[in-house]
Design a protein around this motif. Structure first.
Motif, PDB file in Angstrom:
ATOM      1  N   LEU A  27      24.444 -17.649  41.566  1.00  0.00           N
ATOM      2  CA  LEU A  27      25.117 -18.735  42.274  1.00  0.00           C
ATOM      3  C   LEU A  27      24.204 -19.337  43.335  1.00  0.00           C
ATOM      4  O   LEU A  27      24.198 -20.555  43.551  1.00  0.00           O
ATOM      5  N   ALA A  28      23.401 -18.495  43.984  1.00  0.00           N
ATOM      6  CA  ALA A  28      22.435 -18.991  44.965  1.00  0.00           C
ATOM      7  C   ALA A  28      21.360 -19.829  44.288  1.00  0.00           C
ATOM      8  O   ALA A  28      20.913 -20.853  44.834  1.00  0.00           O
ATOM      9  N   ALA A  29      20.927 -19.417  43.091  1.00  0.00           N
ATOM     10  CA  ALA A  29      19.894 -20.162  42.362  1.00  0.00           C
ATOM     11  C   ALA A  29      20.363 -21.571  42.028  1.00  0.00           C
ATOM     12  O   ALA A  29      19.587 -22.536  42.108  1.00  0.00           O
ATOM     13  N   GLU A  30      21.636 -21.699  41.656  1.00  0.00           N
ATOM     14  CA  GLU A  30      22.169 -23.037  41.377  1.00  0.00           C
ATOM     15  C   GLU A  30      22.052 -23.937  42.609  1.00  0.00           C
ATOM     16  O   GLU A  30      21.607 -25.087  42.517  1.00  0.00           O
ATOM     17  N   GLU A  31      22.480 -23.431  43.757  1.00  0.00           N
ATOM     18  CA  GLU A  31      22.429 -24.254  44.972  1.00  0.00           C
ATOM     19  C   GLU A  31      20.985 -24.588  45.340  1.00  0.00           C
ATOM     20  O   GLU A  31      20.689 -25.720  45.753  1.00  0.00           O
ATOM     21  N   TYR A  32      20.107 -23.630  45.177  1.00  0.00           N
ATOM     22  CA  TYR A  32      18.699 -23.857  45.520  1.00  0.00           C
ATOM     23  C   TYR A  32      18.093 -24.960  44.658  1.00  0.00           C
ATOM     24  O   TYR A  32      17.427 -25.871  45.178  1.00  0.00           O
ATOM     25  N   VAL A  33      18.314 -24.903  43.366  1.00  0.00           N
ATOM     26  CA  VAL A  33      17.760 -25.929  42.466  1.00  0.00           C
ATOM     27  C   VAL A  33      18.400 -27.284  42.754  1.00  0.00           C
ATOM     28  O   VAL A  33      17.723 -28.312  42.781  1.00  0.00           O
ATOM     29  N   LEU A  34      19.707 -27.296  43.004  1.00  0.00           N
ATOM     30  CA  LEU A  34      20.407 -28.548  43.296  1.00  0.00           C
ATOM     31  C   LEU A  34      19.826 -29.230  44.528  1.00  0.00           C
ATOM     32  O   LEU A  34      19.572 -30.441  44.526  1.00  0.00           O
ATOM     33  N   ARG A  35      19.580 -28.482  45.574  1.00  0.00           N
ATOM     34  CA  ARG A  35      19.207 -29.059  46.863  1.00  0.00           C
ATOM     35  C   ARG A  35      17.698 -29.242  47.050  1.00  0.00           C
ATOM     36  O   ARG A  35      17.283 -30.069  47.862  1.00  0.00           O
ATOM     37  N   ASN A  36      16.906 -28.494  46.309  1.00  0.00           N
ATOM     38  CA  ASN A  36      15.473 -28.489  46.593  1.00  0.00           C
ATOM     39  C   ASN A  36      14.581 -29.041  45.490  1.00  0.00           C
ATOM     40  O   ASN A  36      13.409 -29.313  45.734  1.00  0.00           O
ATOM     41  N   VAL A  80      21.022 -15.612  49.094  1.00  0.00           N
ATOM     42  CA  VAL A  80      21.856 -14.453  48.749  1.00  0.00           C
ATOM     43  C   VAL A  80      22.228 -13.689  50.012  1.00  0.00           C
ATOM     44  O   VAL A  80      23.410 -13.391  50.258  1.00  0.00           O
ATOM     45  N   ASP A  81      21.220 -13.379  50.815  1.00  0.00           N
ATOM     46  CA  ASP A  81      21.444 -12.550  52.005  1.00  0.00           C
ATOM     47  C   ASP A  81      22.299 -13.255  53.055  1.00  0.00           C
ATOM     48  O   ASP A  81      23.135 -12.618  53.706  1.00  0.00           O
ATOM     49  N   ASN A  82      22.074 -14.549  53.224  1.00  0.00           N
ATOM     50  CA  ASN A  82      22.725 -15.269  54.316  1.00  0.00           C
ATOM     51  C   ASN A  82      24.017 -15.981  53.927  1.00  0.00           C
ATOM     52  O   ASN A  82      24.754 -16.440  54.799  1.00  0.00           O
ATOM     53  N   LYS A  83      24.294 -16.059  52.613  1.00  0.00           N
ATOM     54  CA  LYS A  83      25.496 -16.776  52.199  1.00  0.00           C
ATOM     55  C   LYS A  83      26.238 -16.072  51.071  1.00  0.00           C
ATOM     56  O   LYS A  83      27.362 -15.609  51.265  1.00  0.00           O
ATOM     57  N   TYR A  84      25.630 -15.994  49.895  1.00  0.00           N
ATOM     58  CA  TYR A  84      26.393 -15.643  48.702  1.00  0.00           C
ATOM     59  C   TYR A  84      26.824 -14.183  48.614  1.00  0.00           C
ATOM     60  O   TYR A  84      27.724 -13.856  47.842  1.00  0.00           O
ATOM     61  N   SER A  85      26.226 -13.304  49.392  1.00  0.00           N
ATOM     62  CA  SER A  85      26.666 -11.909  49.387  1.00  0.00           C
ATOM     63  C   SER A  85      27.513 -11.574  50.607  1.00  0.00           C
ATOM     64  O   SER A  85      27.880 -10.414  50.808  1.00  0.00           O
ATOM     65  N   ASN A 131      22.596 -10.688  38.419  1.00  0.00           N
ATOM     66  CA  ASN A 131      23.298 -10.489  39.683  1.00  0.00           C
ATOM     67  C   ASN A 131      24.017 -11.784  40.053  1.00  0.00           C
ATOM     68  O   ASN A 131      23.389 -12.830  40.218  1.00  0.00           O
ATOM     69  N   ALA A 132      25.329 -11.724  40.197  1.00  0.00           N
ATOM     70  CA  ALA A 132      26.116 -12.942  40.439  1.00  0.00           C
ATOM     71  C   ALA A 132      25.740 -13.624  41.749  1.00  0.00           C
ATOM     72  O   ALA A 132      25.732 -14.857  41.833  1.00  0.00           O
ATOM     73  N   TYR A 133      25.429 -12.843  42.787  1.00  0.00           N
ATOM     74  CA  TYR A 133      25.012 -13.449  44.046  1.00  0.00           C
ATOM     75  C   TYR A 133      23.761 -14.300  43.827  1.00  0.00           C
ATOM     76  O   TYR A 133      23.663 -15.431  44.312  1.00  0.00           O
ATOM     77  N   PHE A 134      22.801 -13.738  43.102  1.00  0.00           N
ATOM     78  CA  PHE A 134      21.540 -14.443  42.853  1.00  0.00           C
ATOM     79  C   PHE A 134      21.779 -15.713  42.037  1.00  0.00           C
ATOM     80  O   PHE A 134      21.237 -16.785  42.359  1.00  0.00           O
ATOM     81  N   ASN A 153      32.472 -15.522  50.871  1.00  0.00           N
ATOM     82  CA  ASN A 153      33.281 -15.168  49.704  1.00  0.00           C
ATOM     83  C   ASN A 153      34.755 -14.955  50.021  1.00  0.00           C
ATOM     84  O   ASN A 153      35.614 -15.206  49.161  1.00  0.00           O
ATOM     85  N   PHE A 154      35.074 -14.527  51.243  1.00  0.00           N
ATOM     86  CA  PHE A 154      36.469 -14.291  51.622  1.00  0.00           C
ATOM     87  C   PHE A 154      36.871 -15.103  52.850  1.00  0.00           C
ATOM     88  O   PHE A 154      37.925 -15.727  52.876  1.00  0.00           O
ATOM     89  N   GLY A 155      36.024 -15.101  53.881  1.00  0.00           N
ATOM     90  CA  GLY A 155      36.373 -15.761  55.128  1.00  0.00           C
ATOM     91  C   GLY A 155      36.503 -17.262  55.023  1.00  0.00           C
ATOM     92  O   GLY A 155      37.185 -17.893  55.834  1.00  0.00           O
ATOM     93  N   TYR A 156      35.859 -17.856  54.022  1.00  0.00           N
ATOM     94  CA  TYR A 156      35.914 -19.313  53.841  1.00  0.00           C
ATOM     95  C   TYR A 156      37.274 -19.757  53.302  1.00  0.00           C
ATOM     96  O   TYR A 156      37.568 -20.938  53.249  1.00  0.00           O
ATOM     97  N   SER A 157      38.137 -18.826  52.924  1.00  0.00           N
ATOM     98  CA  SER A 157      39.421 -19.151  52.309  1.00  0.00           C
ATOM     99  C   SER A 157      40.276 -20.016  53.226  1.00  0.00           C
ATOM    100  O   SER A 157      40.239 -19.872  54.459  1.00  0.00           O
TER     101      SER A 157
END
Length: 326
Positions: free
Chosen positions: A15-24, A227-232, A10-13, A237-241
């Motif tokens: 990409l979220a996993a990368e950020e989680y490992v990076l920060r935590n 995933v729930d609060n950011k990546y999905s 799952n792409a949402y998961f 994904n669109f509004g940050y443009s």
């Protein structure tokens, strides 16, 4: 070095996993992962300006913004992704050649002479099979790259095919390159998961402290919260443009309609509608209705549900009107 090889596609998961490992995490980490069909856009890109929205929706392809810059890429299960997350000193964190060399070494063992070219690409015979990007967080760097192994090139081309006349903005644009699959250059057949295992074995040989790691229950809970609060979310994904202008003309039974939009943070700040259509009610009322609406198909359709569109654009269907705004 933590070596993380997990089955989630799952792409949402992912990409979220990368950020989680990076920060935590405090340890260095290496990750190998795949996504079911998805378009991954760079952090500073205008998402709608990088994708073929109709194809994306028809094919139910996820669209996800990543932490790093660079251009949009297409993922499917024939594409393998690798991630290094490493500690280092300020000023010495970004090093594209360092993190792509293990990939080149594995390919050389397979009899494939690949090269590092340009800013961040790996190529075979001048054709790109890997794009790479990096993101720095404190004294840690996240380097990730794609590895086209046996991807569906037709889907890749279609998902990233856009009309450059629709969008005018200062967002980072993707550079389209001639691409190739690694599997087309192999001397002996190899499956994508076998290729994944070869890379993981090579990394384990490179780093004597390498150990396998499986996400804990707490890890999974935290990743899924991301995933729930950011990546999905549409907001990420669109509004940050970045701010962009959009224009498009369509032909309908009711006549020609031309849309001119100014969009900021995913919201329609201004809209002008022109054309040779007939109307009973002043079109400026429709323009005012759409101001402040997210530039997202379902949101626009919801706004239009409160009016009779034919009063403003005679003989024009709601679906074709909405489609014309994207």
């Amino acid at each position: 070095m933590l070596c993380i090889k997990h089955p989630n596609t799952n792409a949402y998961f992912n990409l979220a996993a990368e950020e989680y490992v990076l920060r935590n995490f405090s340890q260095d980490a290496f990750m190998l992962w795949r996504n079911e069909p998805a378009v991954i856009v760079g952090k500073h890109q205008n998402t709608l300006g990088e994708i073929n929205l109709d194809f994306i929706k028809e094919s139910e392809i996820k669209v996800v913004r990543r932490l790093s810059g660079g251009g949009a890429v297409f993922h499917d299960l024939g594409n393998l992704n690798f991630t290094f997350i490493m500690n280092g000193d300020d000023g010495n964190l970004v090093d594209f050649r360092k993190f792509t060399k293990p990939i080149l070494d594995v390919l050389l063992k397979l009899g494939i002479e690949a090269k590092f070219e340009g800013r961040n690409d790996l190529t075979i015979d001048g054709k790109k099979f890997s794009g790479n990007a990096e993101h720095v967080y404190k004294k840690r760097v996240l380097h990730h790259g794609t590895l086209l192994f046996s991807s569906q090139m037709a889907d890749l081309s279609e998902a990233l095919k856009i009309n450059p006349l629709k969008y005018r903005d200062k967002a980072v644009k993707s550079v389209r390159s001639r691409v190739t699959n690694i599997s087309d250059h192999l001397h002996q057949p190899l499956k994508v998961l076998e290729f994944r295992d070869l890379i993981m074995d090579h990394i384990r040989d490179m780093y004597p402290d390498a150990v396998g790691y499986d996400y804990s229950h707490d890890d999974l809970q935290s990743i899924n919260n991301l995933v729930d609060n950011k990546y999905s979310t549409w907001e990420w994904n669109f509004g940050y443009s970045p701010m962009y202008d959009f224009q498009r003309g369509i032909k309908t039974e009711g006549g020609h309609i031309e849309f001119h939009l100014n969009v900021e943070k995913g919201m329609i700040c201004d809209i002008k509608i022109y054309g040779d259509f007939f109307n009973k009610t002043d079109i400026t009322e429709l323009e005012l209705l759409l101001k402040g609406c997210p530039h997202e198909q379902e949101a626009v359709k919801e706004r239009l549900s409160s009016i009779v569109l034919s009063d403003y654009c005679s003989n024009v269907l709601v679906d074709e009107f909405v489609k014309g705004m994207f």
